[in-house]
Design a protein around this motif. Structure first.
Motif, short mmCIF file in Angstrom:
data_model
loop_
_atom_site.label_atom_id
_atom_site.label_comp_id
_atom_site.label_asym_id
_atom_site.label_seq_id
_atom_site.Cartn_x
_atom_site.Cartn_y
_atom_site.Cartn_z
N VAL A 147 62.41 58.01 51.30
CA VAL A 147 62.68 56.85 51.95
C VAL A 147 63.69 56.17 51.06
O VAL A 147 63.52 56.24 49.79
N SER A 148 64.43 55.18 51.62
CA SER A 148 65.34 54.28 50.93
C SER A 148 64.65 52.87 50.97
O SER A 148 63.53 52.81 51.77
N ALA A 149 65.50 52.18 50.37
CA ALA A 149 65.02 50.72 50.52
C ALA A 149 65.30 50.06 51.83
O ALA A 149 66.24 50.45 52.59
N MET A 150 64.69 49.12 52.36
CA MET A 150 65.13 48.39 53.63
C MET A 150 66.46 47.96 53.47
O MET A 150 66.77 47.64 52.44
N ALA B 70 68.42 45.58 51.06
CA ALA B 70 67.69 45.28 49.95
C ALA B 70 68.36 45.46 48.51
O ALA B 70 68.26 44.75 47.72
N THR B 71 68.70 46.52 48.56
CA THR B 71 69.65 47.20 47.17
C THR B 71 70.81 46.28 47.14
O THR B 71 71.09 45.83 45.68
N ASN B 72 71.38 45.87 47.94
CA ASN B 72 72.55 45.00 47.81
C ASN B 72 72.32 43.89 46.90
O ASN B 72 72.93 43.18 46.20
N GLY C 157 63.05 48.31 45.31
CA GLY C 157 63.63 48.49 46.77
C GLY C 157 62.74 49.61 47.29
O GLY C 157 62.12 49.52 48.34
N GLU C 158 62.90 50.69 46.77
CA GLU C 158 62.42 51.99 47.46
C GLU C 158 60.78 51.88 47.06
O GLU C 158 60.14 52.47 47.80
N GLN C 159 60.52 51.32 46.02
CA GLN C 159 58.72 51.35 45.80
C GLN C 159 58.14 50.68 46.92
O GLN C 159 57.01 50.99 47.34
N GLY D 83 63.18 57.41 47.14
CA GLY D 83 64.46 58.07 47.07
C GLY D 83 65.14 57.38 45.93
O GLY D 83 64.58 56.13 45.40
N PHE D 84 66.35 57.82 45.45
CA PHE D 84 67.08 57.13 44.36
C PHE D 84 66.72 56.84 43.05
O PHE D 84 67.56 56.17 42.42
N GLN D 85 65.53 57.34 42.73
CA GLN D 85 64.80 57.00 41.44
C GLN D 85 64.20 58.15 40.59
O GLN D 85 63.85 59.18 41.43
N GLY E 164 72.82 56.47 41.41
CA GLY E 164 73.97 56.16 42.07
C GLY E 164 73.83 55.49 43.53
O GLY E 164 72.83 56.17 44.16
N ARG E 165 74.53 54.52 44.48
CA ARG E 165 74.68 54.31 45.57
C ARG E 165 74.45 55.41 46.50
O ARG E 165 75.12 56.37 46.36
N GLY E 166 73.62 55.37 47.53
CA GLY E 166 73.39 56.17 48.46
C GLY E 166 72.38 57.56 47.86
O GLY E 166 72.51 58.31 48.45
N GLY E 167 71.94 57.36 46.57
CA GLY E 167 71.25 58.54 46.19
C GLY E 167 69.99 58.81 46.59
O GLY E 167 69.58 59.81 46.22
N SER E 168 69.34 58.29 47.54
CA SER E 168 68.36 58.94 48.24
C SER E 168 68.62 60.20 49.08
O SER E 168 67.61 61.24 49.13
N ASP E 169 69.78 60.34 49.63
CA ASP E 169 70.24 61.49 50.13
C ASP E 169 70.04 62.58 49.09
O ASP E 169 69.55 63.87 49.50
N THR E 170 70.58 62.45 47.96
CA THR E 170 70.34 63.44 46.87
C THR E 170 68.81 63.68 46.61
O THR E 170 68.60 64.94 46.22
#
Ligand code: ADP
Ligand code: ASP
Ligand code: MG
Length: 409
Positions: free
Chosen positions: A40-43, A46-48, A73-75, A135-137, A149-155
């Motif tokens: 999951v990403s942050a809501m 939230a990251t912005n 955010g992702e937590q 995601g993202f971390q 990096g932004r959008g990193g949950s995809d990765t």
């Protein structure tokens, strides 16, 4: 037993209702008999907000503390989704990046994934527990949290799918697949059933935010089957989304597959740089050491021993770039540093360009007809990009979409 990674982006987990909806989708997958890991990403937003707080305190903030802030955010969403799943009778637990652990390099703010030690996570999945992964971390070598990096949950999702040998990685978002261009900007954009990895890679790298570039790179390298689809609407009647495939799996090859834009660029010009060997490394060496990605570059012809050098960077890097170049001013020897944030990069992408001439000229002609001035041009084997004034982004993308025959009937 099929093993699936399901990734849900920010808008898909934007509030508690959306999180309940995601939980119901995950339950369907579990009920179908699959082992499921969810990323999951942050809501949404939230990251912005977290980025804005860091920037408000200090534009040149410590990247490790930025990561400590952003990873929160992702937590939140992992814990909430695990609770929502448990509430409907699905066994689940949350995993922060460091708990797996998902190991990254030390490029805080834009870290690369090095390894995922997923044995523990897999054994819990095998016992029927859904893994809800942030995601993202990840965890950097200095034992601190790193973000990708932004959008990193995809990765995160694709890397996890590779690490646990998943049969598929489904990227759920707020559009039902990859389109010929951003469907929010061009209502006549068409959904692609399939897209070649190379094209998706190029589109992502020039601004199509639907997938983070590194996620496509990884999918291509590790042969992960990636599908992009919508988390909205009725799961029974949803479209099948878009599948990433090898180029030879696409029978009807278009010359231009898609058009992307990026408003996250900034243009930097150094006036009156001495025109001598070593000047490029004097400018770009320090920027590279500061982990700044430089994109398009143009250098003018020399007049009286000096030249002007223009290049583009990610807009978020602008304060660092100015700081860095001002410190090097004496060594480089430029007269003036000019910056422009009101620019956009427009790119057309397609594997058909390898065998067709005139694609770039169609772009230049179309923009000329709309009186849009081109500031910088760059090309690759399957892409042409131009830099224009930001105000014309929409006009340019729409005109090009029509010019290349991509409009839906
Ligand atoms: P998520 O939060 O799910 O990761 P993103 O906002 O990162 O979602 O990515 C989805 C968005 O990407 C869409 O809402 C759409 O506006 C944008 N987008 C840009 N280019 C494309 C494209 N070619 N096809 C589909 N979506 C695109
Ligand atoms: N939340 C992060 C971002 O907004 C990561 C992601 O959404 O993929 O960039
Ligand atoms: Mg995204």
């Amino acid at each position: 037993m099929p093993r699936i990674v399901m990734k849900f982006g920010g808008t898909s987990v934007a509030d508690l209702d959306r999180i309940r909806h995601v939980a119901a989708r995950v339950k369907r997958q579990v009920d179908a008999g699959d082992q499921v890991a969810v990323v999951v990403s942050a809501m949404a937003g939230a990251t912005n907000q977290l980025v804005a707080w860091c920037q408000a305190l200090s534009p040149l903030h410590d990247a490790r503390e930025y990561d400590a802030v952003l990873a929160t955010g992702e937590q939140v969403t992992t814990g909430l989704l695990a609770i929502a799943l448990q509430a409907i009778g699905v066994e689940a637990r949350s995993w922060a990046g460091w708990q797996i652990p998902l190991r990254t390099d030390d490029s805080h703010g834009a870290a690369r994934i090095l390894a995922i030690e997923a044995a523990d996570l897999v054994s819990r999945m095998q016992s029927g527990q859904v893994a809800v992964v942030a995601g993202f971390q990840g965890l950097a070598p200095d034992n601190r949290i790193a973000t990708l990096g932004r959008g990193g949950s995809d990765t995160s999702a694709v890397a996890l799918a590779a690490a646990i040998a998943a049969d598929r990685c489904d990227i759920y978002t707020d559009v039902d697949g990859v389109y010929t261009t951003d469907p929010r900007m061009v209502p006549r954009a068409r959904r692609l059933e399939k897209i070649a990895y190379e094209e998706m890679l190029e589109l992502a790298s020039v601004g199509a935010k639907v997938l983070q570039t590194r996620s496509v790179e990884l999918a291509m390298k590790s042969r992960v089957r990636v599908r992009v689809l919508s988390s909205f609407g009725d799961p029974d009647n949803n479209s099948q989304g878009t599948l990433l495939v090898d180029e030879d799996e696409i029978v009807e090859k278009e010359i231009v597959t898609g058009i992307a834009y990026s408003r996250d660029e900034a243009k930097v010009t150094l006036r009156h740089v001495p025109d001598r060997p070593g000047i490029a490394t004097a400018v770009f060496g320090p920027l590279s050491a500061a982990h700044v990605n430089v994109d398009m570059i143009v250098q003018n012809i020399s007049a009286e021993g000096t030249t002007d050098m223009t290049f583009t960077i990610g807009r978020a890097d602008l304060p660092r770039v100015i700081d860095c170049l001002e410190r090097e001013r004496d060594k480089i020897g430029f007269s003036t540093l000019l910056t422009d944030r009101d620019v956009a990069k427009i790119s057309v992408v397609g594997v058909g360009m390898r065998s067709h001439a005139g694609i770039a000229n169609t772009m230049f002609r179309t923009l000329a007809e709309k009186s849009i001035n081109i500031q910088v041009i760059s090309t690759s084997e399957i892409k042409v990009s131009v830099l224009i004034a930001q105000d014309y982004t929409e006009l340019a993308v729409r005109a090009l979409h029509t010019a290349y025959g991509l409009d839906a009937a």
